[in-house]
Design an enzyme around this catalytic site. Sequence first.
Site, PDB file in Angstrom:
ATOM      1  N   VAL A   1       0.836  -1.205   0.000  1.00 44.60           N
ATOM      2  CA  VAL A   1       0.000   0.000   0.000  1.00 44.60           C
ATOM      3  C   VAL A   1       0.867   1.251   0.000  1.00 44.60           C
ATOM      4  O   VAL A   1       0.586   2.240  -0.681  1.00 44.60           O
ATOM      5  CB  VAL A   1      -0.959  -0.002   1.211  1.00 44.60           C
ATOM      6  CG1 VAL A   1      -1.698   1.328   1.309  1.00 44.60           C
ATOM      7  CG2 VAL A   1      -1.941  -1.147   1.104  1.00 44.60           C
ATOM      8  N   ALA A   2       1.966   1.217   0.773  1.00 48.72           N
ATOM      9  CA  ALA A   2       2.864   2.375   0.855  1.00 48.72           C
ATOM     10  C   ALA A   2       3.565   2.639  -0.474  1.00 48.72           C
ATOM     11  O   ALA A   2       3.851   3.783  -0.821  1.00 48.72           O
ATOM     12  CB  ALA A   2       3.896   2.142   1.953  1.00 48.72           C
TER      13      ALA A   2
ATOM     14  N   ILE B   1       2.480   2.133  -3.508  1.00 52.00           N
ATOM     15  CA  ILE B   1       1.612   2.532  -4.623  1.00 52.00           C
ATOM     16  C   ILE B   1       0.998   3.909  -4.335  1.00 52.00           C
ATOM     17  O   ILE B   1       0.299   4.079  -3.340  1.00 52.00           O
ATOM     18  CB  ILE B   1       0.482   1.508  -4.834  1.00 52.00           C
ATOM     19  CG1 ILE B   1       1.072   0.134  -5.173  1.00 52.00           C
ATOM     20  CG2 ILE B   1      -0.475   1.969  -5.932  1.00 52.00           C
ATOM     21  CD1 ILE B   1       0.063  -0.985  -5.199  1.00 52.00           C
TER      22      ILE B   1
ATOM     23  N   GLU C   1      -1.735   5.789  -4.649  1.00 55.92           N
ATOM     24  CA  GLU C   1      -3.114   5.558  -5.077  1.00 55.92           C
ATOM     25  C   GLU C   1      -3.782   6.793  -5.671  1.00 55.92           C
ATOM     26  O   GLU C   1      -4.610   6.698  -6.574  1.00 55.92           O
ATOM     27  CB  GLU C   1      -3.959   5.053  -3.890  1.00 55.92           C
ATOM     28  CG  GLU C   1      -3.563   3.689  -3.350  1.00 55.92           C
ATOM     29  CD  GLU C   1      -2.454   3.772  -2.325  1.00 55.92           C
ATOM     30  OE1 GLU C   1      -2.061   2.734  -1.793  1.00 55.92           O
ATOM     31  OE2 GLU C   1      -1.983   4.910  -2.072  1.00 55.92           O
TER      32      GLU C   1
ATOM     33  N   ASP D   1      -2.216  32.433 -38.559  1.00 57.63           N
ATOM     34  CA  ASP D   1      -2.813  33.227 -39.624  1.00 57.63           C
ATOM     35  C   ASP D   1      -2.683  34.704 -39.272  1.00 57.63           C
ATOM     36  O   ASP D   1      -2.596  35.071 -38.094  1.00 57.63           O
ATOM     37  CB  ASP D   1      -4.301  32.891 -39.774  1.00 57.63           C
ATOM     38  CG  ASP D   1      -4.518  31.522 -40.408  1.00 57.63           C
ATOM     39  OD1 ASP D   1      -3.698  31.147 -41.254  1.00 57.63           O
ATOM     40  OD2 ASP D   1      -5.498  30.856 -40.036  1.00 57.63           O
TER      41      ASP D   1
ATOM     42  N   ASP E   1      -8.951  28.174 -39.886  1.00 59.11           N
ATOM     43  CA  ASP E   1     -10.391  28.410 -39.721  1.00 59.11           C
ATOM     44  C   ASP E   1     -11.240  27.779 -40.820  1.00 59.11           C
ATOM     45  O   ASP E   1     -12.444  27.642 -40.669  1.00 59.11           O
ATOM     46  CB  ASP E   1     -10.686  29.912 -39.648  1.00 59.11           C
ATOM     47  CG  ASP E   1     -10.102  30.682 -40.828  1.00 59.11           C
ATOM     48  OD1 ASP E   1      -9.914  30.078 -41.907  1.00 59.11           O
ATOM     49  OD2 ASP E   1      -9.833  31.886 -40.681  1.00 59.11           O
TER      50      ASP E   1
ATOM     51  N   ASP F   1      -8.232  23.736 -43.950  1.00 57.87           N
ATOM     52  CA  ASP F   1      -7.173  23.812 -42.934  1.00 57.87           C
ATOM     53  C   ASP F   1      -7.148  22.573 -42.042  1.00 57.87           C
ATOM     54  O   ASP F   1      -6.202  22.378 -41.274  1.00 57.87           O
ATOM     55  CB  ASP F   1      -7.367  25.046 -42.046  1.00 57.87           C
ATOM     56  CG  ASP F   1      -7.076  26.340 -42.781  1.00 57.87           C
ATOM     57  OD1 ASP F   1      -6.234  26.322 -43.692  1.00 57.87           O
ATOM     58  OD2 ASP F   1      -7.690  27.375 -42.447  1.00 57.87           O
TER      59      ASP F   1
ATOM     60  N   ASN G   1      -2.597   8.612   2.176  1.00 54.92           N
ATOM     61  CA  ASN G   1      -2.457   8.698   0.722  1.00 54.92           C
ATOM     62  C   ASN G   1      -3.704   9.235   0.027  1.00 54.92           C
ATOM     63  O   ASN G   1      -3.608  10.018  -0.928  1.00 54.92           O
ATOM     64  CB  ASN G   1      -2.124   7.320   0.143  1.00 54.92           C
ATOM     65  CG  ASN G   1      -0.697   6.887   0.439  1.00 54.92           C
ATOM     66  OD1 ASN G   1       0.054   7.634   1.081  1.00 54.92           O
ATOM     67  ND2 ASN G   1      -0.325   5.707  -0.001  1.00 54.92           N
TER      68      ASN G   1
ATOM     69  N   ASP H   1      -3.266  13.496   1.958  1.00 56.78           N
ATOM     70  CA  ASP H   1      -2.379  14.027   0.903  1.00 56.78           C
ATOM     71  C   ASP H   1      -3.123  14.549  -0.319  1.00 56.78           C
ATOM     72  O   ASP H   1      -2.657  15.458  -0.989  1.00 56.78           O
ATOM     73  CB  ASP H   1      -1.403  12.933   0.443  1.00 56.78           C
ATOM     74  CG  ASP H   1      -0.304  12.688   1.460  1.00 56.78           C
ATOM     75  OD1 ASP H   1      -0.272  13.430   2.453  1.00 56.78           O
ATOM     76  OD2 ASP H   1       0.491  11.756   1.259  1.00 56.78           O
TER      77      ASP H   1
END
Length: 600
Positions: free
Chosen positions: A8-9, A11, A13, A55, A338, A342, A432, A436
């Site tokens: 878990v740490a 990754i 998430e 242009d 335009d 184009d 996480n 965070d």
Amino acid sequence: MMAVSLAVAAIPEGLQIVSTIVLAIGVQRMVKFNAIVRTLPSVETLGSTTVICSDKTGTLTQNKMSVVEGWPEGPDSDKATLLEVSLLCTDAHLKTLAGGDYETSGDPTETAIIQAGLGLNLNKNDLEKKFPRMEEVPFDSERKRMATINQMEAGRLRVNVKGGLDEILSVTTRILIHGKERPITQEDRETIEKENSRMAQSALRVLAVAYRYIDAVPSPATAQTVEKDLVFAGLLGMIDPARPEVPDAVKKCQTAGIRPVMITGDHRVTAVAIASEIGMYNPGEKAITGSELSLVSDENLYQHVRDYSVYARVAPEHKVRIVRAWQSQGQIVAMTGDGVNDAPALKQADIGISMGIVGTEVAKDASDVILTDDNFATIVRAVEEGRRIYDNILKAIQFLLSANVGEVLLIFIATVLNLGNPLSPILILWINLVTDSLPALALSMDPAEKDIMTRKPRNPGKGFFTRGMIWRIFYQGVTIGLISLAAYLVGYHDGGVALGRTMAFTVLGFSQLFHVRNLHSNRLSSFHSSLLSNKALLGAIMISALMMFAVLIIPSMMNIFGIVAMDTVHWLITAGLSLVPILAVELVKWAGINHSKDEY
């Protein structure tokens, strides 16, 4: 359980979610200054742009044409004929308002002709009723002419033609001078070219006008059957002033290491005059026409594309070659357009930019960005915003990954030393995904650094994991991991695994909330930035802190997360350790080793 915690740490998430939301917030911000981004990755690409092919008409200029000069000078009858032919060969509309005023709509070049006609009491609507249109050959960008056939006095048929000078002269055999027609001579042609150059050097857009009488409408009515043996009637010089904000935008481009290039259907002399006025063309640089470009091989163009700042008399198909030539040099190209034709160039460009006001739906569908004000300055502002967004995404990535490094280091060392599990999976997920994520999202609202448009464009091929980025993630992650370990060891010594885990969790969470302030700049002290410069970040820190306190103080939450109460001494220890990242990063910045040379 230790293995689960470590997984878990390791990754991040919230990283994918945060990155996507940061891009989406950037897209919303761009709408406020008239840029609609149709694809999220385009925001990042905008910040890497090195060449802007723009242009001229309507993007660099105001697209507000007015006729200011005519040639040849002569009796009023000649001027009337010149304008009459021009008016009958326009598709713009004239509307009479209730108060007697007039309103025009359509192509700005043609509305300027209508306004000039009104100045000589020539009303387009009255003329068309008097001299009805029988047939027409529409304008196209390849031949650069338009022709109509109108029934004149006594039922006579007249071909009325307007277009570019070179294109008109190529099908002209006679000239109208002082009300009389005569064969056109080489001297006449030289005089006309001289007058055209004089007007063009004054940044006027020059339109040539011609006509001829015919006995019957050709069948079929094509450019070949209608536009031939014409009588040259004269020139119309029109002014389309540069947008007042464009010169500063061009300077900002050049300062930022971006090459602005003008692409226009206008005459070369006119294009160079406008480009010089706005700072896009400098002595020693070159201008090339579409016909000259057609004679240049792809290999030659790829080698010398940097020499050209102005492309005049360009057809849509030339735009694709220009884009490919710049891309062959490793440049990131933004191209404006335009029209329907184009679309291939807009697709070929790294960033296709269509016009929201005059652009066709096909062009808009082919583009990545739509300008709702058709303004070159908006492109530059979008590039600046793209750089800001990219910088802020890097801040969020650095913030989240340094936190993960700290978590992994903490768990790894505790495991090696057989000190138990300092963080349970639920505590890591809380940090996480909850603690965070809010500050990481709020970093997207960070204002741009003052030097953002004085840096060279970044090379997208290098990716964002530069040496400086890796170094910052490493040492900041190690700092967070070590202070969290120190908190865990203190708690482990004083009250066992439960207190150690509580202190490690507290330091890990609050140190990151303090650490996020370090990320405003990789070179300047965080104390140079006001707390109120990013109010969203301040709010996110406060909310995250409150959520941390909720877990640390509310009994029911403490039970769910396996947290125990701390006394005053341990609160003070965790507070002191949480401030260490600010001191560490400030020291590294002061030493000038917080970034690598390749980043700035």
